[in-house]
Enzyme design. Structure first.
Site, PDB file in Angstrom:
ATOM      1  N   ARG A 187       0.836  -1.203   0.000  1.00  0.00           N
ATOM      2  CA  ARG A 187       0.000   0.000   0.000  1.00  0.00           C
ATOM      3  C   ARG A 187       0.874   1.258   0.000  1.00  0.00           C
ATOM      4  NH1 ARG A 187      -5.221  -0.100   2.088  1.00  0.00           N
ATOM      5  NH2 ARG A 187      -4.868   1.758   3.346  1.00  0.00           N
ATOM      6  N   ARG A 191       9.838   5.605  -3.018  1.00  0.00           N
ATOM      7  CA  ARG A 191      10.131   6.601  -4.057  1.00  0.00           C
ATOM      8  C   ARG A 191      11.584   7.020  -4.033  1.00  0.00           C
ATOM      9  NH1 ARG A 191       5.717   9.873  -2.373  1.00  0.00           N
ATOM     10  NH2 ARG A 191       3.909   9.197  -3.581  1.00  0.00           N
ATOM     11  N   ARG A 250      -9.245  -6.151  13.438  1.00  0.00           N
ATOM     12  CA  ARG A 250      -8.532  -5.304  14.398  1.00  0.00           C
ATOM     13  C   ARG A 250      -9.464  -4.173  14.782  1.00  0.00           C
ATOM     14  NH1 ARG A 250      -4.742  -7.146  17.361  1.00  0.00           N
ATOM     15  NH2 ARG A 250      -3.472  -5.258  17.507  1.00  0.00           N
ATOM     16  N   ARG A 310       0.024   5.680  16.603  1.00  0.00           N
ATOM     17  CA  ARG A 310       0.247   7.020  16.069  1.00  0.00           C
ATOM     18  C   ARG A 310      -0.495   8.066  16.889  1.00  0.00           C
ATOM     19  NH1 ARG A 310      -2.473   5.523  10.162  1.00  0.00           N
ATOM     20  NH2 ARG A 310      -4.272   4.458  11.009  1.00  0.00           N
ATOM     21  N   GLU A 349      -3.666   6.687  19.098  1.00  0.00           N
ATOM     22  CA  GLU A 349      -4.391   5.554  18.513  1.00  0.00           C
ATOM     23  C   GLU A 349      -3.759   4.235  18.970  1.00  0.00           C
ATOM     24  OE1 GLU A 349      -5.261   6.065  14.338  1.00  0.00           O
ATOM     25  OE2 GLU A 349      -5.054   3.914  13.980  1.00  0.00           O
ATOM     26  N   TYR A 365     -10.099  -4.905   2.986  1.00  0.00           N
ATOM     27  CA  TYR A 365      -9.392  -3.705   3.444  1.00  0.00           C
ATOM     28  C   TYR A 365      -9.529  -2.621   2.360  1.00  0.00           C
ATOM     29  CZ  TYR A 365      -5.315  -1.284   5.603  1.00  0.00           C
ATOM     30  OH  TYR A 365      -4.459  -0.403   6.210  1.00  0.00           O
ATOM     31  N   ASP A 378     -10.131   1.107   0.802  1.00  0.00           N
ATOM     32  CA  ASP A 378     -10.037   2.538   1.082  1.00  0.00           C
ATOM     33  C   ASP A 378     -11.372   3.186   0.683  1.00  0.00           C
ATOM     34  OD1 ASP A 378      -7.457   2.473   2.031  1.00  0.00           O
ATOM     35  OD2 ASP A 378      -6.559   2.741   0.055  1.00  0.00           O
TER      36      ASP A 378
END
Ligand code: UDP
Length: 368
Positions: free
Chosen positions: A173, A177, A250, A281, A301, A349, A351
Site C-alpha cells: 500500500r 520513491r 482489528r 500514532r 491511537e 481492506y 479505502d
C-alpha cells in the site's frame, strides 16, 4: 402502518450513503438505519474546540479514479491536504513514505543511485523470490534497516501479529520513491472535505429517511419485511450469527485530548514505529484543515484485537480468515434479497475511494 420501501440500507457509512443517494435519484424509495447515534460510519467527524475531529481515526480521501473524485466533489469541496506522515523511532524523526528524505536521514545518501545501491547492498543476503509475507516483502523493497526502524514495530503493534504472519500486500500500500517527495499516496487526487465527512454524507443522503440508534440484527425480520431489498454493510459473519465461527478484525481505541497549545506536533500524523510505545500514532486533527485555532486536539491511537462489543475497523485478510470469509460469501450469494457491501460486508481492506467505486458498480448492476 407498514410502509414498504424499495431498499432498506443498513449502515449510514460511505457504501450505504452512495447507494442510497443513487437509488433515491433514480426514484426508488430508501430507508437508512444505523445502530450508531450519527451517520457517516467510521468517517464521522465532529467539532471539538472548533476543530474537526476524525472520531474513528484519520481519513484522507485519495484516488486515482477521476470518476470517483468528481463524484465525491458533488457533495463537498475538498481542501488541498496532502498526507505526509512522519515516523518517530525512539525520538529519531524520519519522513514517510519511504523516499529520498528517509534514505538521506537513514544512511546519509543524497542521490537516487546512492540510495538504490544502498538498498541493493542491504538486500544482497536477504532477498526472497516471491515474498510470502510482509517481512519478506518489506525487506525486498527497502532492506533490513528501514524494516527494523520504520516497519516492524509499527506493523506488529497495528496487527498484533508477527510480520511473518501478515500478508505481503499490506506493505505494498505504501510507495517507495526515489524522489524527495513525502506524499504518502500515489494517487493524483487527494484532499479532505471542507466542513468534514459527516456534512458530506449528510448532503449525499439529503431527503432520505434515516433512523439512528437502530440495531438491524436485533429485529431483523421486522426490518426485512419493510423493504424489497436489503443493503447490509455490517460484518458479514454477524449477519449469519457467526455460524461458521468469528471472522477476525482489528479494533482501534482512541485517547483524545484537548491541549492548551496551538501546535503540539507540527504534523497531522506522527507514527510511533518502535515496539515499546503502546500507541501506533498520534493524530493532531487541526493540521488536516490547516487550522489556526488557539487550542489543539490530539488522539493517541491504540490497536487491539477485536472482541464482541468492540467496533471492527480492519478485516484481517490472512489465509485463514479469507477461507472462512469465502464460506460466508457463499451464504451471502444465496441470499437473493440482500446485497452485502463495504469493508465489513465484503470483509476487504477497502479505502474510501474503492468503497465509492464498488457501491456505484453495484447500483449499475441493480438498476440494469
Ligand atoms: N506501515 C509501517 N510503518 C508506518 C506506516 C505504515 O510499517 O510508519 C505499514 C504497516 O504494515 C501498515 C501498512 O504499512 O499496516 C499500511 O499502512 P496504512 O497507512 O496504509 O494503514 P491505514 O492508514 O489504513 O491504517
Amino acid at each position: 402502518m407498514n410502509v414498504k420501501y424499495d431498499f432498506l440500507i443498513v449502515g449510514a457509512g460511505m457504501y450505504g450513503a452512495v447507494f442510497a443517494h443513487e437509488m433515491n435519484k433514480s426514484g426508488k424509495t430508501c430507508l437508512i438505519i444505523d445502530k450508531r447515534s450519527h451517520v457517516a460510519g467510521n468517517i464521522h467527524t465532529e467539532k471539538v474546540e472548533d476543530i474537526l475531529v476524525h472520531q474513528y481515526g484519520a481519513h484522507i480521501f485519495h484516488t486515482s479514479n477521476k470518476e470517483v473524485w468528481n463524484y465525491v466533489n458533488q457533495f463537498a469541496e475538498f481542501n488541498r491536504y496532502i498526507n505526509s506522515p512522519i515516523a518517530n523511532y525512539y525520538g529519531e524523526i524520519y519522513n514517510l513514505p519511504f523516499n529520498m528524505n528517509t534514505f538521506n536521514k537513514m544512511w546519509g545518501v543524497a542521490t537516487p543511485d546512492e540510495a538504490k545501491l544502498r538498498i541493493q547492498q542491504q538486500c544482497k543476503d536477504n532477498y526472497v523470490e516471491n515474498p510470502q509475507n510482509l517481512q519478506e516483502q518489506a525487506i525486498n523493497l527497502v532492506g533490513p534497516d528501514i524494516y527494523e526502524k520504520l516497519i516492524r514495530g509499527y506493523t506488529e503493534k497495528q496487527w498484533g501479529r508477527s510480520c511473518t504472519e501478515i500478508p505481503a500486500f499490506i506493505i505494498r500500500r505504501l510507495p517507495v520513491r526515489f524522489t524527495y517527495d513525502n506524499n504518502y499516496f500515489k494517487d493524483p487526487y487527494q484532499g479532505i472535505p471542507i466542513g468534514g465527512y459527516t456534512a458530506m454524507i449528510e448532503r449525499m443522503i439529503e431527503g432520505i429517511e434515516v433512523k439512528l440508534n437502530t440495531d438491524y440484527l436485533l429485529e431483523k425480520e421486522q426490518w426485512d419485511s419493510m423493504a424489497d431489498k436489503v443493503i447490509y454493510t455490517g460484518p458479514i459473519d454477524a449477519y449469519f450469527d457467526n455460524r461458521f465461527g468469528v471472522l477476525e478484525y482489528r479494533s482501534l481505541r482512541f485517547e483524545t485530548e484537548v491541549l492548551d497549545t496551538a501546535n503540539y506536533q507540527g504534523n497531522a500524523v506522527v507514527n510511533y514505529t518502535d515496539r515499546e510505545t503502546p500507541y501506533t500514532r498520534i493524530i493532531e486533527h487541526k493540521h488536516f484543515e490547516f487550522g489556526t485555532q488557539p487550542k489543539t486536539v490530539i488522539s493517541r491511537e491504540y490497536s487491539e484485537e477485536w472482541k464482541r462489543g468492540d467496533e471492527p475497523y480492519y478485516p484481517i485478510n490472512d489465509e485463514k480468515n479469507n477461507i472462512l470469509y469465502e464460506k460466508y460469501k457463499a451464504l451471502a450469494e444465496a441470499e437473493s434479497n440482500v446485497i452485502f457491501g463495504g469493508r465489513l460486508g465484503e470483509y476487504k481492506y477497502y479505502d474510501m475511494d474503492k468503497v465509492v467505486e464498488v457501491a456505484l458498480q453495484k447500483v449499475k448492476a441493480v438498476l440494469g
